[in-house]
Design a protein around this motif. Sequence first.
Motif, PDB file in Angstrom:
ATOM      1  N   GLY A  85       2.257  -1.815   9.577  1.00 42.64           N
ATOM      2  CA  GLY A  85       1.423  -2.893  10.110  1.00 42.64           C
ATOM      3  C   GLY A  85      -0.006  -2.466  10.350  1.00 42.64           C
ATOM      4  N   LEU A  86      -0.204  -1.220  10.748  1.00 44.37           N
ATOM      5  CA  LEU A  86      -1.560  -0.711  11.013  1.00 44.37           C
ATOM      6  C   LEU A  86      -2.322  -0.392   9.727  1.00 44.37           C
ATOM      7  N   ILE A  87      -1.634   0.230   8.785  1.00 37.03           N
ATOM      8  CA  ILE A  87      -2.307   0.729   7.583  1.00 37.03           C
ATOM      9  C   ILE A  87      -2.161  -0.223   6.406  1.00 37.03           C
ATOM     10  N   GLY A  88      -0.954  -0.801   6.268  1.00 34.96           N
ATOM     11  CA  GLY A  88      -0.652  -1.609   5.088  1.00 34.96           C
ATOM     12  C   GLY A  88      -1.277  -2.948   5.162  1.00 34.96           C
ATOM     13  N   VAL A 124      13.186  12.052   1.242  1.00 32.57           N
ATOM     14  CA  VAL A 124      13.168  11.123   0.109  1.00 32.57           C
ATOM     15  C   VAL A 124      13.808   9.796   0.517  1.00 32.57           C
ATOM     16  N   CYS A 125      14.900   9.864   1.265  1.00 32.91           N
ATOM     17  CA  CYS A 125      15.539   8.636   1.750  1.00 32.91           C
ATOM     18  C   CYS A 125      14.618   7.869   2.683  1.00 32.91           C
ATOM     19  N   GLN A 126      13.878   8.567   3.551  1.00 34.02           N
ATOM     20  CA  GLN A 126      12.921   7.904   4.441  1.00 34.02           C
ATOM     21  C   GLN A 126      11.821   7.236   3.622  1.00 34.02           C
ATOM     22  N   LEU A 127      11.412   7.883   2.537  1.00 36.70           N
ATOM     23  CA  LEU A 127      10.380   7.331   1.665  1.00 36.70           C
ATOM     24  C   LEU A 127      10.873   6.047   0.987  1.00 36.70           C
ATOM     25  N   VAL A 128      12.088   6.075   0.470  1.00 36.11           N
ATOM     26  CA  VAL A 128      12.674   4.870  -0.138  1.00 36.11           C
ATOM     27  C   VAL A 128      12.805   3.774   0.917  1.00 36.11           C
ATOM     28  N   MET A 129      13.275   4.146   2.099  1.00 31.62           N
ATOM     29  CA  MET A 129      13.429   3.171   3.175  1.00 31.62           C
ATOM     30  C   MET A 129      12.081   2.532   3.514  1.00 31.62           C
ATOM     31  N   ASP A 173       0.850  -1.182   0.000  1.00 32.89           N
ATOM     32  CA  ASP A 173       0.000   0.000   0.000  1.00 32.89           C
ATOM     33  C   ASP A 173       0.893   1.243   0.000  1.00 32.89           C
ATOM     34  N   LEU A 174       0.876   1.971  -1.104  1.00 31.31           N
ATOM     35  CA  LEU A 174       1.758   3.134  -1.236  1.00 31.31           C
ATOM     36  C   LEU A 174       1.364   4.279  -0.305  1.00 31.31           C
ATOM     37  N   LEU A 175       0.096   4.370   0.048  1.00 33.97           N
ATOM     38  CA  LEU A 175      -0.305   5.393   1.033  1.00 33.97           C
ATOM     39  C   LEU A 175       0.247   5.049   2.420  1.00 33.97           C
ATOM     40  N   ALA A 176       0.292   3.771   2.735  1.00 36.66           N
ATOM     41  CA  ALA A 176       0.894   3.345   4.002  1.00 36.66           C
ATOM     42  C   ALA A 176       2.389   3.654   4.009  1.00 36.66           C
ATOM     43  N   VAL A 177       3.033   3.469   2.871  1.00 31.88           N
ATOM     44  CA  VAL A 177       4.464   3.788   2.745  1.00 31.88           C
ATOM     45  C   VAL A 177       4.683   5.281   2.983  1.00 31.88           C
ATOM     46  N   LEU A 178       3.860   6.118   2.362  1.00 33.17           N
ATOM     47  CA  LEU A 178       3.968   7.566   2.559  1.00 33.17           C
ATOM     48  C   LEU A 178       3.736   7.933   4.018  1.00 33.17           C
ATOM     49  N   ALA A 179       2.718   7.346   4.626  1.00 33.20           N
ATOM     50  CA  ALA A 179       2.435   7.621   6.041  1.00 33.20           C
ATOM     51  C   ALA A 179       3.597   7.183   6.931  1.00 33.20           C
TER      52      ALA A 179
END
Length: 132
Positions: free
Chosen positions: A129-132, A56-61, A7-13
């Motif tokens: 774990g909560l969102i994805g 951006v690094c946190q997003l990739v991580m 879930d890409l929104l979970a990744v962003l969150a």
Amino acid sequence: MMFDGIDLLAVLAAAVASFAAGAVWYGSLGKVWMRAARLEKADIRPRPLLFIGSFVCQLVMALIFAGIIYHAGPMTVANGVLSAVLVWTGFLATTLIVNHRFQGASWALTLIDGGHWLAVLIVQGIVLGLIG
């Protein structure tokens, strides 16, 4: 919005939450960290591009970490936290220890920076774990 089960929104969150956790971490340990890193106030000037690059690094991580959790089993908070501890222990803590020892950095710096990355991964694991 899914990408191979992630879930890409979970990744962003997760990226936003872990970036905020880092701000709190270094905001509260800033003076101690500066001493441990042998920096003066004049050495540190806020630069927007540095913060953008860090995010951006946190997003990739968060994206790669979501893939690790996804392939390890169900996307749950427990799996997120367990994966965070395992990834931190096997990759981040060991890397920081080696790099800081060769750089002659203090153990205080290793503990502060290592604690930050453990917090980042745990926050990401919880959010994923909560969102994805």
